[in-house]
Scaffold this motif. Sequence first.
Motif, mmCIF file in Angstrom:
data_model
loop_
_atom_site.group_PDB
_atom_site.id
_atom_site.type_symbol
_atom_site.label_atom_id
_atom_site.label_comp_id
_atom_site.label_asym_id
_atom_site.label_seq_id
_atom_site.Cartn_x
_atom_site.Cartn_y
_atom_site.Cartn_z
ATOM 1 N N ASN A 21 0.795 -1.227 0.000
ATOM 2 C CA ASN A 21 0.000 0.000 0.000
ATOM 3 C C ASN A 21 0.830 1.281 0.000
ATOM 4 O OD1 ASN A 21 -2.842 -1.164 0.405
ATOM 5 N ND2 ASN A 21 -1.686 -2.148 2.040
ATOM 6 N N ASP A 22 2.165 1.140 -0.077
ATOM 7 C CA ASP A 22 3.062 2.295 -0.040
ATOM 8 C C ASP A 22 2.672 3.229 1.107
ATOM 9 O OD1 ASP A 22 5.076 4.090 -0.699
ATOM 10 O OD2 ASP A 22 3.878 5.122 -2.229
ATOM 11 N N GLU A 23 2.471 2.650 2.281
ATOM 12 C CA GLU A 23 1.907 3.406 3.395
ATOM 13 C C GLU A 23 2.778 4.576 3.850
ATOM 14 O OE1 GLU A 23 0.444 1.034 6.654
ATOM 15 O OE2 GLU A 23 -0.212 -0.535 5.289
ATOM 16 N N LEU A 24 4.083 4.376 3.893
ATOM 17 C CA LEU A 24 4.945 5.453 4.375
ATOM 18 C C LEU A 24 5.053 6.577 3.356
ATOM 19 C CD1 LEU A 24 7.753 3.441 6.183
ATOM 20 C CD2 LEU A 24 5.506 4.157 7.004
ATOM 21 N N GLY A 25 5.125 6.210 2.071
ATOM 22 C CA GLY A 25 5.120 7.230 1.029
ATOM 23 C C GLY A 25 3.806 7.986 1.010
ATOM 24 N N GLU A 26 2.694 7.256 1.199
ATOM 25 C CA GLU A 26 1.378 7.890 1.263
ATOM 26 C C GLU A 26 1.321 8.883 2.422
ATOM 27 O OE1 GLU A 26 -1.739 7.911 -0.208
ATOM 28 O OE2 GLU A 26 -0.715 7.082 -1.948
ATOM 29 N N LEU A 27 1.874 8.498 3.554
ATOM 30 C CA LEU A 27 1.862 9.382 4.713
ATOM 31 C C LEU A 27 2.628 10.661 4.439
ATOM 32 C CD1 LEU A 27 1.296 10.106 7.627
ATOM 33 C CD2 LEU A 27 3.186 8.599 8.318
ATOM 34 N N GLU A 28 3.815 10.536 3.881
ATOM 35 C CA GLU A 28 4.604 11.736 3.568
ATOM 36 C C GLU A 28 3.847 12.666 2.622
ATOM 37 O OE1 GLU A 28 8.388 10.458 2.051
ATOM 38 O OE2 GLU A 28 9.316 10.720 4.015
ATOM 39 N N LEU A 53 7.697 3.599 12.883
ATOM 40 C CA LEU A 53 8.029 4.038 11.530
ATOM 41 C C LEU A 53 7.158 5.214 11.112
ATOM 42 C CD1 LEU A 53 8.376 0.588 9.718
ATOM 43 C CD2 LEU A 53 10.236 2.117 10.372
ATOM 44 N N GLU A 54 5.858 5.112 11.391
ATOM 45 C CA GLU A 54 4.927 6.179 11.027
ATOM 46 C C GLU A 54 5.153 7.401 11.903
ATOM 47 O OE1 GLU A 54 1.633 3.995 12.227
ATOM 48 O OE2 GLU A 54 1.543 2.673 10.477
ATOM 49 N N ASP A 55 5.282 7.169 13.203
ATOM 50 C CA ASP A 55 5.441 8.295 14.121
ATOM 51 C C ASP A 55 6.708 9.084 13.818
ATOM 52 O OD1 ASP A 55 4.693 9.798 16.586
ATOM 53 O OD2 ASP A 55 6.578 8.952 17.317
ATOM 54 N N ARG A 56 7.754 8.382 13.397
ATOM 55 C CA ARG A 56 9.001 9.057 13.074
ATOM 56 C C ARG A 56 8.818 10.025 11.902
ATOM 57 N NH1 ARG A 56 12.182 4.753 11.866
ATOM 58 N NH2 ARG A 56 12.210 4.302 14.088
ATOM 59 N N ILE A 57 8.040 9.595 10.912
ATOM 60 C CA ILE A 57 7.786 10.455 9.759
ATOM 61 C C ILE A 57 7.024 11.705 10.182
ATOM 62 C CG2 ILE A 57 6.461 10.644 7.597
ATOM 63 C CD1 ILE A 57 7.192 7.729 7.050
ATOM 64 N N VAL A 58 5.989 11.519 10.995
ATOM 65 C CA VAL A 58 5.195 12.659 11.457
ATOM 66 C C VAL A 58 6.034 13.583 12.327
ATOM 67 C CG1 VAL A 58 3.137 13.371 12.732
ATOM 68 C CG2 VAL A 58 3.083 11.282 11.352
ATOM 69 N N LYS A 59 6.792 13.002 13.239
ATOM 70 C CA LYS A 59 7.646 13.805 14.116
ATOM 71 C C LYS A 59 8.658 14.610 13.310
ATOM 72 C CE LYS A 59 11.053 13.360 17.839
ATOM 73 N NZ LYS A 59 11.778 12.410 18.724
ATOM 74 N N ASN A 60 9.334 13.972 12.360
ATOM 75 C CA ASN A 60 10.329 14.673 11.552
ATOM 76 C C ASN A 60 9.693 15.763 10.702
ATOM 77 O OD1 ASN A 60 12.317 13.033 12.609
ATOM 78 N ND2 ASN A 60 12.419 11.676 10.833
ATOM 79 N N PHE A 61 8.512 15.465 10.142
ATOM 80 C CA PHE A 61 7.811 16.462 9.328
ATOM 81 C C PHE A 61 7.494 17.702 10.156
ATOM 82 C CE2 PHE A 61 3.783 18.350 7.953
ATOM 83 C CZ PHE A 61 4.028 18.611 6.617
ATOM 84 N N LEU A 62 6.929 17.505 11.333
ATOM 85 C CA LEU A 62 6.549 18.654 12.159
ATOM 86 C C LEU A 62 7.771 19.349 12.748
ATOM 87 C CD1 LEU A 62 3.370 17.285 13.973
ATOM 88 C CD2 LEU A 62 3.507 18.884 12.048
ATOM 89 N N THR A 63 8.810 18.592 13.068
ATOM 90 C CA THR A 63 10.044 19.217 13.557
ATOM 91 C C THR A 63 10.620 20.150 12.505
ATOM 92 O OG1 THR A 63 10.566 17.348 14.995
ATOM 93 C CG2 THR A 63 12.399 18.772 14.349
ATOM 94 N N GLU A 64 10.628 19.683 11.274
ATOM 95 C CA GLU A 64 11.141 20.493 10.174
ATOM 96 C C GLU A 64 10.242 21.685 9.898
ATOM 97 O OE1 GLU A 64 13.042 19.092 6.086
ATOM 98 O OE2 GLU A 64 10.845 18.992 6.019
ATOM 99 N N ARG A 65 8.957 21.434 9.768
ATOM 100 C CA ARG A 65 8.014 22.493 9.372
ATOM 101 C C ARG A 65 7.783 23.537 10.458
ATOM 102 N NH1 ARG A 65 8.650 19.424 5.095
ATOM 103 N NH2 ARG A 65 7.126 19.673 3.400
ATOM 104 N N THR A 66 8.105 23.214 11.700
ATOM 105 C CA THR A 66 7.997 24.207 12.769
ATOM 106 C C THR A 66 9.306 24.965 12.988
ATOM 107 O OG1 THR A 66 8.481 22.497 14.422
ATOM 108 C CG2 THR A 66 6.157 22.993 13.993
ATOM 109 N N GLY A 67 10.307 24.657 12.179
ATOM 110 C CA GLY A 67 11.577 25.356 12.277
ATOM 111 C C GLY A 67 12.445 24.890 13.412
ATOM 112 N N ASN A 68 12.191 23.671 13.903
ATOM 113 C CA ASN A 68 12.946 23.158 15.041
ATOM 114 C C ASN A 68 13.930 22.063 14.673
ATOM 115 O OD1 ASN A 68 11.697 24.760 17.119
ATOM 116 N ND2 ASN A 68 9.852 23.528 16.804
ATOM 117 N N ALA A 69 14.200 21.912 13.381
ATOM 118 C CA ALA A 69 15.157 20.899 12.955
ATOM 119 C C ALA A 69 16.561 21.295 13.389
ATOM 120 C CB ALA A 69 15.104 20.733 11.438
#
Length: 326
Positions: A215-222, A246-262
């Motif tokens: 289902n390409d779940e991780l790509g779909e999530l991104e 695996l899923e939580d890491r993608i969400v965490k990294n996305f929000l860390t980046e998009r909130t300017g906290n990377a």
Amino acid sequence: MTDAPHNAPHAPVLLAEVIEALSPGPGDVVIDATFGAGGYTRAILATGAQVIGLDRDPTVQPHADAVAKDFPRQFQLIRTPFSGLAGAFAESGKAKLDGAVFDIGVSSMQLDQAERGFSFMRDGPLDMRMSDEGDTAADLVNGWDHGPLAHIFKLYGEERQSGRVATAILRRRVERPFTRTLDLAEVVEKALGGRRGAPIHPATRVFQALRIAVNDELGELERGLEAAEASLAPGGRLAVVTFHSLEDRIVKNFLTERTGNAPAGSRHAPIAIDPRKPSFTLQFKGAREAGDDERSINPRARSAKLRAAVRTEAPAWASTSGRAAA
């Protein structure tokens, strides 16, 4: 599937926390990116908000029909994976998107349907597709070479003996192809030396890996997160519930980046200043988890994590999807 679709067999996890994060109300438009049996949708609709439900699974239609009957002017279902969120919002004709919620992973409703092939505990066709299109799990285990199979078992299933499992699958499929779930589960169990008192079934990680790959779940999530970023209005709220690291890491990294906290870089390299402005602000630090009461009632809640953020007025960032599938 139940005869009364509105009595959802799939209990929505962290429901109160999700509604608090979305804070919907009359006049708001919210996308339920994983409609399923409509648990989140019904709670959102009860606040007076409108909901656009998304789902690629054709079997959710009876649940959608029941919701539409109860909320005829507030709800519509669009059949699409959540990577199609932006297109679905445009198709809906709504002028402003105030919220989006994602509930990631396979539902208990899907696991309970043996004919879907998600469960190693029920005999059924080796399918695992969340839609009715694309390659099945049988296509993968019967057609992929050793390397790609071992890779997804290790990457998506975190199976330490991924090579041994792939070898067993290739050896057996020479005799006859895999077509049934219990057949594959038995081969995996034998390859891993049986249960040996393990707390989970030996096939758990392999079935998870196949489901994610099919289902390409991780790509779909991104892609879904990026679509939400592009579609949410300033002040719009994003809530994401995950059940696996695996899923939580993608969400965490996305929000860390998009909130300017990377992280800015190592102390041995010049600090790189990112010219892009944060497109989200966090509603709370870290992830919220279910309380003891919900955990005792709903086993799915034990691994659930909720992360939430609010859209700023900054432009959406350029797409970076594709990293999860690498």
